[in-house]
Structure formats: C-alpha cells, structure tokens
Design a protein around this motif. Sequence first.
Motif, PDB file in Angstrom:
ATOM      1  N   ALA A  34      -6.011   9.763  -6.033  1.00 61.99           N
ATOM      2  CA  ALA A  34      -4.717   9.744  -6.569  1.00 61.99           C
ATOM      3  C   ALA A  34      -3.820   9.221  -5.856  1.00 61.99           C
ATOM      4  CB  ALA A  34      -4.822  11.280  -7.113  1.00 61.99           C
ATOM      5  N   THR A  35      -3.884   9.806  -4.383  1.00 60.73           N
ATOM      6  CA  THR A  35      -2.876   9.140  -3.671  1.00 60.73           C
ATOM      7  C   THR A  35      -3.015   7.964  -3.469  1.00 60.73           C
ATOM      8  OG1 THR A  35      -3.151  11.164  -1.974  1.00 60.73           O
ATOM      9  CG2 THR A  35      -1.819   9.376  -1.345  1.00 60.73           C
ATOM     10  N   PHE A  36      -3.766   7.064  -2.870  1.00 60.46           N
ATOM     11  CA  PHE A  36      -3.914   5.737  -2.987  1.00 60.46           C
ATOM     12  C   PHE A  36      -3.520   5.684  -4.311  1.00 60.46           C
ATOM     13  CE2 PHE A  36      -6.586   2.078  -4.048  1.00 60.46           C
ATOM     14  CZ  PHE A  36      -6.056   1.052  -3.066  1.00 60.46           C
ATOM     15  N   ASP A  37      -3.815   5.797  -5.682  1.00 64.56           N
ATOM     16  CA  ASP A  37      -3.408   4.828  -6.378  1.00 64.56           C
ATOM     17  C   ASP A  37      -2.312   4.816  -6.689  1.00 64.56           C
ATOM     18  OD1 ASP A  37      -5.773   4.797  -7.704  1.00 64.56           O
ATOM     19  OD2 ASP A  37      -6.355   6.410  -8.882  1.00 64.56           O
ATOM     20  N   GLU A  38      -2.158   6.294  -6.638  1.00 63.61           N
ATOM     21  CA  GLU A  38       0.393   6.024  -7.057  1.00 63.61           C
ATOM     22  C   GLU A  38       1.012   5.031  -5.757  1.00 63.61           C
ATOM     23  OE1 GLU A  38       3.612   6.635  -7.826  1.00 63.61           O
ATOM     24  OE2 GLU A  38       1.813   6.589  -9.007  1.00 63.61           O
ATOM     25  N   LEU A  39       0.828   5.242  -4.759  1.00 68.64           N
ATOM     26  CA  LEU A  39       1.116   4.263  -3.717  1.00 68.64           C
ATOM     27  C   LEU A  39       0.063   2.666  -3.938  1.00 68.64           C
ATOM     28  CD1 LEU A  39      -0.556   5.883  -0.185  1.00 68.64           C
ATOM     29  CD2 LEU A  39       1.946   5.816  -1.228  1.00 68.64           C
ATOM     30  N   GLU A  40      -0.832   2.696  -4.291  1.00 68.66           N
ATOM     31  CA  GLU A  40      -0.506   1.093  -5.097  1.00 68.66           C
ATOM     32  C   GLU A  40      -0.199   0.587  -6.114  1.00 68.66           C
ATOM     33  OE1 GLU A  40      -5.010  -1.718  -6.297  1.00 68.66           O
ATOM     34  OE2 GLU A  40      -5.028   0.557  -6.921  1.00 68.66           O
ATOM     35  N   ALA A  41       0.488   1.555  -6.769  1.00 66.06           N
ATOM     36  CA  ALA A  41       1.250   1.424  -8.037  1.00 66.06           C
ATOM     37  C   ALA A  41       2.454   1.028  -7.122  1.00 66.06           C
ATOM     38  CB  ALA A  41       1.128   2.439  -9.074  1.00 66.06           C
ATOM     39  N   ARG A  42       3.363   1.401  -6.287  1.00 63.19           N
ATOM     40  CA  ARG A  42       4.341   1.917  -5.813  1.00 63.19           C
ATOM     41  C   ARG A  42       4.299   0.059  -5.018  1.00 63.19           C
ATOM     42  NH1 ARG A  42       7.165   6.560  -4.578  1.00 63.19           N
ATOM     43  NH2 ARG A  42       6.675   8.018  -6.369  1.00 63.19           N
ATOM     44  N   CYS A  43       3.577   0.295  -4.076  1.00 62.20           N
ATOM     45  CA  CYS A  43       3.107  -1.364  -3.529  1.00 62.20           C
ATOM     46  C   CYS A  43       3.400  -2.322  -4.802  1.00 62.20           C
ATOM     47  CB  CYS A  43       1.702  -1.753  -3.241  1.00 62.20           C
ATOM     48  SG  CYS A  43       1.412  -3.440  -2.016  1.00 62.20           S
ATOM     49  N   ALA A  44       2.604  -2.034  -5.889  1.00 58.26           N
ATOM     50  CA  ALA A  44       2.686  -3.801  -6.887  1.00 58.26           C
ATOM     51  C   ALA A  44       4.367  -3.610  -7.223  1.00 58.26           C
ATOM     52  CB  ALA A  44       1.810  -2.808  -8.082  1.00 58.26           C
ATOM     53  N   ARG A  45       5.228  -2.790  -7.196  1.00 54.62           N
ATOM     54  CA  ARG A  45       6.181  -3.175  -8.277  1.00 54.62           C
ATOM     55  C   ARG A  45       7.466  -3.538  -6.946  1.00 54.62           C
ATOM     56  NH1 ARG A  45       5.191   2.040 -10.521  1.00 54.62           N
ATOM     57  NH2 ARG A  45       6.667   3.395  -8.515  1.00 54.62           N
ATOM     58  N   GLY A  46       6.754  -3.422  -5.576  1.00 50.26           N
ATOM     59  CA  GLY A  46       7.289  -3.925  -5.010  1.00 50.26           C
ATOM     60  C   GLY A  46       6.575  -5.914  -4.636  1.00 50.26           C
ATOM     61  N   ASP A  47       6.924  -6.005  -2.636  1.00 49.52           N
ATOM     62  CA  ASP A  47       5.959  -6.969  -2.855  1.00 49.52           C
ATOM     63  C   ASP A  47       4.628  -7.616  -2.361  1.00 49.52           C
ATOM     64  OD1 ASP A  47       8.677  -7.785  -1.865  1.00 49.52           O
ATOM     65  OD2 ASP A  47       8.260  -7.435   0.013  1.00 49.52           O
ATOM     66  N   GLN A  93       2.775  15.797  -3.262  1.00 47.33           N
ATOM     67  CA  GLN A  93       4.022  16.232  -2.145  1.00 47.33           C
ATOM     68  C   GLN A  93       3.314  14.764  -0.994  1.00 47.33           C
ATOM     69  OE1 GLN A  93       5.653  18.696  -1.099  1.00 47.33           O
ATOM     70  NE2 GLN A  93       5.886  19.393  -3.042  1.00 47.33           N
ATOM     71  N   VAL A  94       2.400  14.341  -1.141  1.00 49.21           N
ATOM     72  CA  VAL A  94       2.485  13.628  -0.168  1.00 49.21           C
ATOM     73  C   VAL A  94       3.157  11.807  -0.659  1.00 49.21           C
ATOM     74  CG1 VAL A  94       1.026  11.830   0.897  1.00 49.21           C
ATOM     75  CG2 VAL A  94      -0.334  14.026  -0.084  1.00 49.21           C
ATOM     76  N   ILE A  95       3.262  11.678  -1.989  1.00 45.42           N
ATOM     77  CA  ILE A  95       3.719  10.370  -2.130  1.00 45.42           C
ATOM     78  C   ILE A  95       5.056  11.133  -1.847  1.00 45.42           C
ATOM     79  CG2 ILE A  95       3.728   9.191  -4.094  1.00 45.42           C
ATOM     80  CD1 ILE A  95       1.723   9.102  -3.242  1.00 45.42           C
ATOM     81  N   ARG A  96       5.968  11.750  -2.370  1.00 50.73           N
ATOM     82  CA  ARG A  96       7.193  12.396  -1.921  1.00 50.73           C
ATOM     83  C   ARG A  96       7.602  11.999  -0.676  1.00 50.73           C
ATOM     84  NH1 ARG A  96       7.266  15.868  -6.233  1.00 50.73           N
ATOM     85  NH2 ARG A  96       6.494  17.912  -4.638  1.00 50.73           N
ATOM     86  N   GLN A  97       6.608  12.212   0.330  1.00 48.15           N
ATOM     87  CA  GLN A  97       7.051  12.032   2.076  1.00 48.15           C
ATOM     88  C   GLN A  97       6.965  10.559   2.407  1.00 48.15           C
ATOM     89  OE1 GLN A  97       8.929  14.631   2.559  1.00 48.15           O
ATOM     90  NE2 GLN A  97       9.184  13.993   4.288  1.00 48.15           N
ATOM     91  N   ASN A 130       5.789   2.373   4.963  1.00 46.76           N
ATOM     92  CA  ASN A 130       6.312   1.231   3.438  1.00 46.76           C
ATOM     93  C   ASN A 130       4.392   2.119   2.863  1.00 46.76           C
ATOM     94  OD1 ASN A 130       4.737  -1.198   2.075  1.00 46.76           O
ATOM     95  ND2 ASN A 130       6.667  -2.012   3.531  1.00 46.76           N
ATOM     96  N   PRO A 131       4.830   1.878   0.638  1.00 44.83           N
ATOM     97  CA  PRO A 131       4.020   1.985   0.285  1.00 44.83           C
ATOM     98  C   PRO A 131       2.441   1.194   1.112  1.00 44.83           C
ATOM     99  CG  PRO A 131       5.000   1.277  -1.141  1.00 44.83           C
ATOM    100  CD  PRO A 131       5.623   1.300   0.447  1.00 44.83           C
ATOM    101  N   CYS A 132       2.491  -0.006   0.309  1.00 47.16           N
ATOM    102  CA  CYS A 132       1.497  -0.499   0.813  1.00 47.16           C
ATOM    103  C   CYS A 132       0.190  -0.624   1.509  1.00 47.16           C
ATOM    104  CB  CYS A 132       2.165  -2.332   1.160  1.00 47.16           C
ATOM    105  SG  CYS A 132       2.737  -2.821  -0.872  1.00 47.16           S
ATOM    106  N   LEU A 133       1.304  -0.465   2.598  1.00 48.03           N
ATOM    107  CA  LEU A 133       0.903  -0.298   4.254  1.00 48.03           C
ATOM    108  C   LEU A 133      -0.164   1.034   4.083  1.00 48.03           C
ATOM    109  CD1 LEU A 133       3.503  -1.219   7.304  1.00 48.03           C
ATOM    110  CD2 LEU A 133       1.231  -2.877   5.682  1.00 48.03           C
TER     111      LEU A 133
END
Length: 371
Positions: free
Chosen positions: A30-43, A88-92, A98-101
């Motif tokens: 779940a954490t990876f999926d959200e970070l991946e989505a945020r990364c896609a909205r950037g570079d 909680q992890v995503i908020r921090q 950087n969400p991609c890293l």
Amino acid sequence: MLSVLAIGTAVAQQVSDADASRVRAAIVIATFDELEARCARGDGFSVEHRQEIDRWVSANGIAKLRAHLDGAGLTAPLREQVRAGSAQVIRQVAAAANPCLAAVSVTRTNDARFADKLPQLLAGSTDERALTGTMELTLPTPKIPAAEAKRNAYATRAAAATATRLAADIEGFGFDSCTRVGYGGMVMFVPCPVVLFKDGGALTDVEGLNHPRGIAAHRAAKPDQWTQWRRDGERVQLRKSQGWDNITYTAVYSTLPASFRLDGRYHSMSGGGNTAMGGGQAVAAWSDYLFGPDGSVQRGGGAAATSTGNGADVTVGSNAAHRRGRYRIDGLILAIDYEDGSQERRVIIADPKDQGRGTMWLDGEGYVYQK
C-alpha cells in the motif's frame, strides 16, 4: 531504507503468524502504490529505477499478492489497520523525501522480499480478530542517482533565481500578531512577518513566498492572505476588514546590513495532530541550520509521526544527512553554497538588533535561535 519491523508480543498472542505476515506485506504494498502514484505526478521514475521496480514486481509476485490482500487475504478490521499505518508513512514521506526515491527504497527492504513467502502469504483465510501492537518505520536519506541529481541541480538554480527576483520586489517587512498550530494541535499567538511589496501589496502569511508557481499564483489562489499597506507617520498600517490598522510591532526593515552575520544553531519545528484535544495523533517535522560567524554552515533535519488508537500504535520517522557549506547575506537573500555543489537561496527576514542570535524566517518558515 524503509523497514516494517516485527509486530510486538501482543500481536503474536492475538493474531496468527500468517496474518501478521500478510499485514506487513499489505503495508509495504500500500505504501509503495501510493508513492508510485505520487512519483508519476512529478518527474516519474528514471529508466534504471523503473527497470528495478519491474524486476521486483515480477520476482515477488506483487500483482497476485496485491489481488489476494485486497480480497480474501485480509479481513476488514485488518485492512483498516493497514490503511492507517500506510497513511502515517505517506504523510511523513510527503514532507521529508522524494516519493520516487522513497518508492524504490521500499522495494529494497527485506519486508518487500515476498518470493520465498508467497505460499504462506497466499494460503488460508485470515483471523477475524483485530491487529494490536506497535509498528515502527524509518526512512533515511537515499542515494540520489546522477540523472536525478542533475534535475535537482536545475531545480535549485531555478529556485535561486526566483528568490532573487522576489527580493527585488520587496520594499521591506514588519511584524504583526497571528496564531499558529503546533505539535499535537496546540494553538499559539506568535509574531508573524508581514511582507511589504513595492507595489503596495502586503502578504500576511509569509509561507506564500515559497509558492511553487510564484507570488502571482499565490495571490490568485489565496486572496485572503493579501491586503494593502501604507505608512501613517512612523507606523505601517494594513487594510483589514475594519479599516486601516497599525501592525502590532513598530520596527520595519527594508534590508539586512552588509555586516549581518548568523551565529549558532537555528531550529524550525512544525507539526499538527489532535493530542492537545485528547486525540492520539501527532506529526512533527524539523529543520536545523548551524551557522558560524566565519561564514560556515551545516544543515540537517528530520520528521516523525505517532498514531495511537483502534488497538494499534504506529511510529514513523526520517532524518536527513548533514550538509556543509558557506553562507553569505545579500540584502534580503541568504545564499548558501554547499560542498556537494548544490546551492540554496532563500529570502531571509530577521531583526538586525538581534545580531544574528534571534528568530529568523527563511521563505516564511520560522527558525528559533538555540545556542
């Protein structure tokens, strides 16, 4: 790295080992999926990182495991605990990395290696009892690849140019009273800078100086944080709902003197939550500068969050590595050149009478002197 540590003894007593493993796996995915989505909205991911992630997905049966955990693999109570822990992890991460890293870091942890655990993770039904215990997650600073470092350097140069143009439009600054919400939700009355522009506009929330699309966009998006200013004798007045009113503090500055130096540690702490009202959530982020009167500087920082309730305690945190460099002050610009080649240019607001040993604001963010 991001690691989901072992769930505590209370969990082992109430939830089977298989269920505990599925919960940990679900938090990672779940954490990876959200970070991946945020990364896609950037570079987006670099080519190398995209290939690494694809290998992780294939080797560890992520698609099949995700479908199982979203369906029969977890009960509704356990799935809610997964959602809360991941949130909680995503908020921090959103505030500190950087969400991609961060997404790539998640795939590299031992908790994300599911290949040898798939039979257990995909077998049987789950226990109906809710998850209890404590989960801890830590996010150190990941290594930045060359391609991303180049993009970061470009962004840094652009930010420096923006700060310089912005300072040229500022007539000066004064201070008025405002409220701030601190750690746990405590409300405080504090002096807040008011930025006075040469065109007669006044920005009452100086965090707007750091708006990603610039001052004009901030003025259009948040007109309630803008007004007009004028001088009435020796006082500066702002136009408020009841008419023209003096700002709380009389001192107004148009620039900082050429001899102005910073000396000591400056700390910025921000946060939120509801513990002040009896709740169980609190979030904090901090940033530190250690300035020397000889022009040296070190910078570091970090973030943390806690959440207690519904039978689960979640703690997350991250720390940034210290950077060293040299600084100078040019009018209203704090210019820092770091040893790693990066640069920082921020609009600085400080009281010259403090002789570099008082509160300062950088792009509207308050830093308290701590030496």
